[in-house]
Scaffold this motif. Sequence first.
Motif, PDB file in Angstrom:
ATOM      1  N   ARG A  80       1.686  13.137   0.460  1.00 42.02           N
ATOM      2  CA  ARG A  80       1.001  11.902   0.852  1.00 42.02           C
ATOM      3  C   ARG A  80       1.860  10.686   0.573  1.00 42.02           C
ATOM      4  NH1 ARG A  80      -5.160  11.351  -0.600  1.00 42.02           N
ATOM      5  NH2 ARG A  80      -4.723   9.370   0.423  1.00 42.02           N
ATOM      6  N   SER A  81       2.630  10.765  -0.505  1.00 39.63           N
ATOM      7  CA  SER A  81       3.466   9.615  -0.823  1.00 39.63           C
ATOM      8  C   SER A  81       4.610   9.502   0.188  1.00 39.63           C
ATOM      9  CB  SER A  81       3.975   9.738  -2.256  1.00 39.63           C
ATOM     10  OG  SER A  81       5.357   9.605  -2.327  1.00 39.63           O
ATOM     11  N   ASN A 127       3.142   8.214   3.326  1.00 38.65           N
ATOM     12  CA  ASN A 127       2.792   6.824   3.073  1.00 38.65           C
ATOM     13  C   ASN A 127       3.903   5.890   3.497  1.00 38.65           C
ATOM     14  OD1 ASN A 127       0.537   5.652   2.128  1.00 38.65           O
ATOM     15  ND2 ASN A 127       0.923   6.050  -0.021  1.00 38.65           N
ATOM     16  N   ARG A 128       5.134   6.282   3.147  1.00 37.28           N
ATOM     17  CA  ARG A 128       6.215   5.309   3.309  1.00 37.28           C
ATOM     18  C   ARG A 128       7.096   5.579   4.511  1.00 37.28           C
ATOM     19  NH1 ARG A 128      11.143   7.154   0.921  1.00 37.28           N
ATOM     20  NH2 ARG A 128      10.797   9.267   0.241  1.00 37.28           N
ATOM     21  N   TYR A 164      -0.621   0.733  14.343  1.00 34.30           N
ATOM     22  CA  TYR A 164       0.525   1.208  13.563  1.00 34.30           C
ATOM     23  C   TYR A 164       1.829   1.108  14.332  1.00 34.30           C
ATOM     24  CZ  TYR A 164      -3.094   2.721  10.481  1.00 34.30           C
ATOM     25  OH  TYR A 164      -4.180   2.712   9.646  1.00 34.30           O
ATOM     26  N   GLU A 218      11.417   3.644   6.467  1.00 28.24           N
ATOM     27  CA  GLU A 218      10.543   3.444   5.321  1.00 28.24           C
ATOM     28  C   GLU A 218       9.792   2.143   5.491  1.00 28.24           C
ATOM     29  OE1 GLU A 218      13.525   3.819   2.258  1.00 28.24           O
ATOM     30  OE2 GLU A 218      12.525   5.635   1.556  1.00 28.24           O
ATOM     31  N   VAL A 219       8.500   2.207   5.245  1.00 26.21           N
ATOM     32  CA  VAL A 219       7.696   1.005   5.348  1.00 26.21           C
ATOM     33  C   VAL A 219       6.976   0.771   4.031  1.00 26.21           C
ATOM     34  CG1 VAL A 219       7.332   1.258   7.814  1.00 26.21           C
ATOM     35  CG2 VAL A 219       5.703   2.256   6.234  1.00 26.21           C
ATOM     36  N   ASP A 220       6.615  -0.480   3.798  1.00 28.76           N
ATOM     37  CA  ASP A 220       5.857  -0.775   2.592  1.00 28.76           C
ATOM     38  C   ASP A 220       4.373  -0.757   2.924  1.00 28.76           C
ATOM     39  OD1 ASP A 220       5.240  -3.071   3.879  1.00 28.76           O
ATOM     40  OD2 ASP A 220       6.049  -4.420   2.371  1.00 28.76           O
ATOM     41  N   ALA A 221       3.579  -1.152   1.945  1.00 25.03           N
ATOM     42  CA  ALA A 221       2.132  -1.060   2.111  1.00 25.03           C
ATOM     43  C   ALA A 221       1.642  -1.907   3.270  1.00 25.03           C
ATOM     44  CB  ALA A 221       1.436  -1.488   0.819  1.00 25.03           C
ATOM     45  N   ARG A 230       5.654  -2.963   6.770  1.00 23.72           N
ATOM     46  CA  ARG A 230       6.938  -3.571   7.102  1.00 23.72           C
ATOM     47  C   ARG A 230       8.060  -2.589   6.839  1.00 23.72           C
ATOM     48  NH1 ARG A 230       5.881  -8.972   3.740  1.00 23.72           N
ATOM     49  NH2 ARG A 230       6.069  -7.469   2.082  1.00 23.72           N
ATOM     50  N   VAL A 279      11.313  -1.549   5.423  1.00 20.95           N
ATOM     51  CA  VAL A 279      12.041  -2.133   4.306  1.00 20.95           C
ATOM     52  C   VAL A 279      13.408  -1.506   4.123  1.00 20.95           C
ATOM     53  CG1 VAL A 279      10.066  -2.955   3.039  1.00 20.95           C
ATOM     54  CG2 VAL A 279      10.769  -0.604   2.798  1.00 20.95           C
ATOM     55  N   VAL A 314      -2.188   8.671  -5.565  1.00 22.37           N
ATOM     56  CA  VAL A 314      -1.004   9.174  -4.849  1.00 22.37           C
ATOM     57  C   VAL A 314       0.245   8.940  -5.697  1.00 22.37           C
ATOM     58  CG1 VAL A 314       0.485   8.809  -2.852  1.00 22.37           C
ATOM     59  CG2 VAL A 314      -1.980   8.961  -2.530  1.00 22.37           C
ATOM     60  N   GLN A 344       5.969   4.732  -4.378  1.00 20.00           N
ATOM     61  CA  GLN A 344       4.697   4.044  -4.188  1.00 20.00           C
ATOM     62  C   GLN A 344       4.814   2.605  -4.687  1.00 20.00           C
ATOM     63  OE1 GLN A 344       2.613   5.880  -2.037  1.00 20.00           O
ATOM     64  NE2 GLN A 344       0.972   5.351  -3.448  1.00 20.00           N
ATOM     65  N   PHE A 384       7.599   0.443  -2.507  1.00 19.23           N
ATOM     66  CA  PHE A 384       7.169  -0.045  -1.208  1.00 19.23           C
ATOM     67  C   PHE A 384       5.820  -0.739  -1.279  1.00 19.23           C
ATOM     68  CE2 PHE A 384      10.061   3.539  -0.283  1.00 19.23           C
ATOM     69  CZ  PHE A 384      11.079   2.766   0.245  1.00 19.23           C
ATOM     70  N   PHE A 399       2.902  -0.075  -2.423  1.00 23.35           N
ATOM     71  CA  PHE A 399       1.617   0.540  -2.149  1.00 23.35           C
ATOM     72  C   PHE A 399       0.676   0.364  -3.344  1.00 23.35           C
ATOM     73  CE2 PHE A 399       4.199   2.764   0.962  1.00 23.35           C
ATOM     74  CZ  PHE A 399       3.384   2.660   2.067  1.00 23.35           C
TER      75      PHE A 399
END
Lengths: 614, 418
Positions: A47-48, A51-52, A123, A218-221, A224, A226, B288, B305, B308, B310
């Motif tokens: 998931r992590s 996530n990114r 997205y 890679e994107v941040d929360a 974006r 990064v 996570v 996490q 970036f 999160f």
Amino acid sequence: MNQFQVPGPEASQRARIAVVGLIALFAVLTVAFFRLQVLEANTYELRSESNRLRPFPIEAPRGAVFDRSGRVVASSVPGYSLHVFPSSASGVMETTLERLQSYVDLDDARIEVLLERARREPYQPLLVDGDADFDLVSTLEEHRAELPNVVVRMDPKRQYQAARAVSHLMGYVGEVTAEELEQERYSEYSSGMTVGKEGVERQYEARLQGKRGLRYSEVDALGRVVSSPFGQVVQAPEPGVDMQLNLDLDLMEWIHHIFPDSMRGAVVVLNVEDGGVLALYSAPTFDPNSFVGGIEPDEWASLNSDPDQPLFNRAVVGRYAPGSTWKLAVAAIGLQLGLVEAHEHMSRGCTGGMFVGNRLFRCWDEAGHGSLDLVEAIQHSCNVYFYQLGLRIGLERLLANANEMGFARQCGIDLPRESPGVFPSDLGFWEERFGYRAQETEVLSLAIGQGPNDQTPLGIAQFYLAMARGGQAPAPRILQGDEAGDTWDIGISPEHGEILMEGLRRVFMPGGTGYMSSVEHWELMGKSGTAQNAQDPDRSHAWFAAMAGPRGGQPEVVVVVLVELGESGSIVAAPLAAKSADYFLRKRYGIPTDTIQTLGEHLLTGTPAPWAIW
Amino acid sequence: MRALFSRWALDSGFILALLALSAFGVAMIYSTGQLNVPSPVVEGVWIRQLVWFAFGLTAFTIISRISSNWIEWASVPAYVLAVVLLAVTLVVGTGRGTAAGVTSFLQFGGFQFQPAEVAKIATILALARLMASRLEAPGHGSRRSWQLTDVIGPSALVGLPLVLVLLQPDLGTAMAFVGILMAVLFWSGIPLTYLFLLVSPAIALVVSFNTWLFSAYMVALIGLLYLRRSRLYTFEYVAVLVFNLAVGTVARLLWDSLAPYQQNRVLVFLDPGLDPQQAGYHLVQSKVAIGSGGLTGKGFTLGTQKRFNFLPEQHTDFIFAVIGEEFGFVGTLLVLSGFSYVLFRLIRMATGTGNHFASFVLFGIFGAWITHVFVNTGMTVGLVPVTGIPLPFISYGGSFLLMCWVAAALAVRVARQN
């Protein structure tokens, strides 16, 4: 009850309870962290990662397009596109777009459209400007700090050489629309992709498109990007397939150059050898490069509201009464039915018109042509002769034979949206279309190419192509090496064909309607047409259908010119046809090109015209 | 050297553990500034934390030398001052950062601090003094046994600052006050039944959302009261019942009066999958982060996490998630062990002293810290609702770190008093 004392037995007991409670509490925590970090670690690692890491497409360059001699017509060059990266935080998109307003031409309506799209695809990076120039890119780079989620991407972009000359033939590209995405044809496409919208770009979309690549960034929360803006490429894009056309780009530029700026019309040049399209031009034209990366809305609006309809492809989609260019079809039918012979005169000579019943039907020449035979009637385009021929054939037979030849069909050119010809299939047509029973006099209009007969310039070109080839014509082809074989047989015998060709040859002889457009090096044959139309009763459309080749040889090219409201086929359209053919043949045979080509131009400029016979 | 350290620290193991936790905290705050999306706000805060750490040690050095009697004497004025400060904060206080709507800071020039942190310590001291004086008051000889009414005084003393903190609103710190009260009452030797009856309205509040559950709870409560009837006055008996019923019935009204974000936090606690982009987002991302850390973690400063962005509040309330991500289960276990040791030492010091005031102070600190540690670490894995409560000695926060060290100083100081 004992008083609580520290230290004391009760205190020791309470301390033990406290220690046990402490251990219990930390045991609970330890178990919770153990579950998460040891037992379920794999799930959370995944998931992590997801996530990114987000997938982003890499656009594939469209296939290049070359003309017959290898000149580049359309290519893919590096272009800069401006995107705003998605953000889950509310208001970030809005603020970013508002800030962008100071650098990019964005009005509020456009921002609304963009925000709507961002909501639909939360997205995906939002495309703001698909064709940013380098100055803008460097300005934005300087102001990076205040626009953190604006990303400039280098994507291949379309570029056309001689853009205005090839616009209707090549078409243009644009972002695939939401409606298109719902069609079967675009089932494998996704939003943001560039697709061919018209012309060759649309016709050969599947070949030119190529395959999108994929990269992970890679994107941040906030969504974006990064890491490196190019990310980790997991699949390189496959460029589209290159194509070579039958087109002669030099000829296209020449036609664009000689076609009068203020006029509307079309020019089609076909190669007699294989039906290849050497040129296909429609005026007025537009700049397909302005569509690259999204056309400016006001430019789009002005293209659409222009009364001259620059986006309308007159060569392939436009339909016009063929006028006298169609007299050849009438002559062919007459010959075929044995109703007329090459040197047969009609009972009535031309006195500038003739009465049928009590109505006068005019010839274009009020002075009259006198008594002519069929070949001379073609040469002079005498209406009175063809009225009588039409009456001999009769309406019903004319309809039957013309339909057998095929004038309500498509040529089958490899371009989208071709219009079929319009021609009455039988007598019922009049009732259906106009609500009255067809009268025998309808044949008089049809015999001179008027009446309910509308053909595209391309259709007339294919008709003359068939004549130049002795009766059969392949479908006109844009793409080289993709011969369709003969698809149209106008059903004309070689002897009859020769008679018609003689008539067409005489058009460029003294007294013929094309004589002033004859040229030094080539034998020209052809037929003018001046077609009345509903657009403007006082000004007719000017047609000219020509064939040209070396003197004493076979015709090598067919040229059809239509000039809307050009008034005179022989004065306006014929020189354009002659100059186009001359340019192409000179190039083919290595004769230096010249701007003074036709007899008329030689006379005007006082240069000698040694081929002229007076 | 060692002797010098133990003379300074007074309790070497205890202080060594706290020093290690504080230093580790500074390192973690440095790590939270190592982002792929540079954030100037978080990047340099570790230096500020380091400065506050120095202040903390200075305060420790001074306070651990003050006479315990003086501390006991000062507890009442300190309490009064703290309550006044809390009241003033409600009027002129400011929020900070994301909690802009909250009024928990007081500003003096360029210096901001949270009066609630001062109030915690002042309340511990005042409460310890109250409890100690009750035990030692003449006339309350050894035959005097505990009454349920005896909880009213201590509860009121803690309740006043608690309500003021709750009004800011700062639920996390308010919970620390509850922890202090419970720990001190527990240490006073009060029967555990009374402690249960004291918290029973809170239980009634929780179960009141289900009618059947509430009914069953009330029946059980009545049963318990009946069994203990010999020790309770009738009015106590009735008061407990009335309180429980009242809380149970007004719970709905109370719920409606909660701010939406507070309601959300409770709901998300009950079902974290509820709305991962909004209220449950913190918890999901925190889980996570911790889960993806695995056994040994992603390495110092390398948590993705965190890198970036999160993780929310990663240098303050959610710093434990970063520890879990970068040092894995081994790291979380080590930090939890450190806190366990510190808390264990507090119990030991409390039993080791013959001074009632001292032992109550130690248990008060124990109650505050155990609440902070359990609620803070528990919320990162979803054991307790997400509450804005920092991790002692580790989370970023100047006045909080300073007050942690003041508490540590008081602990070692009063523990030495015999």
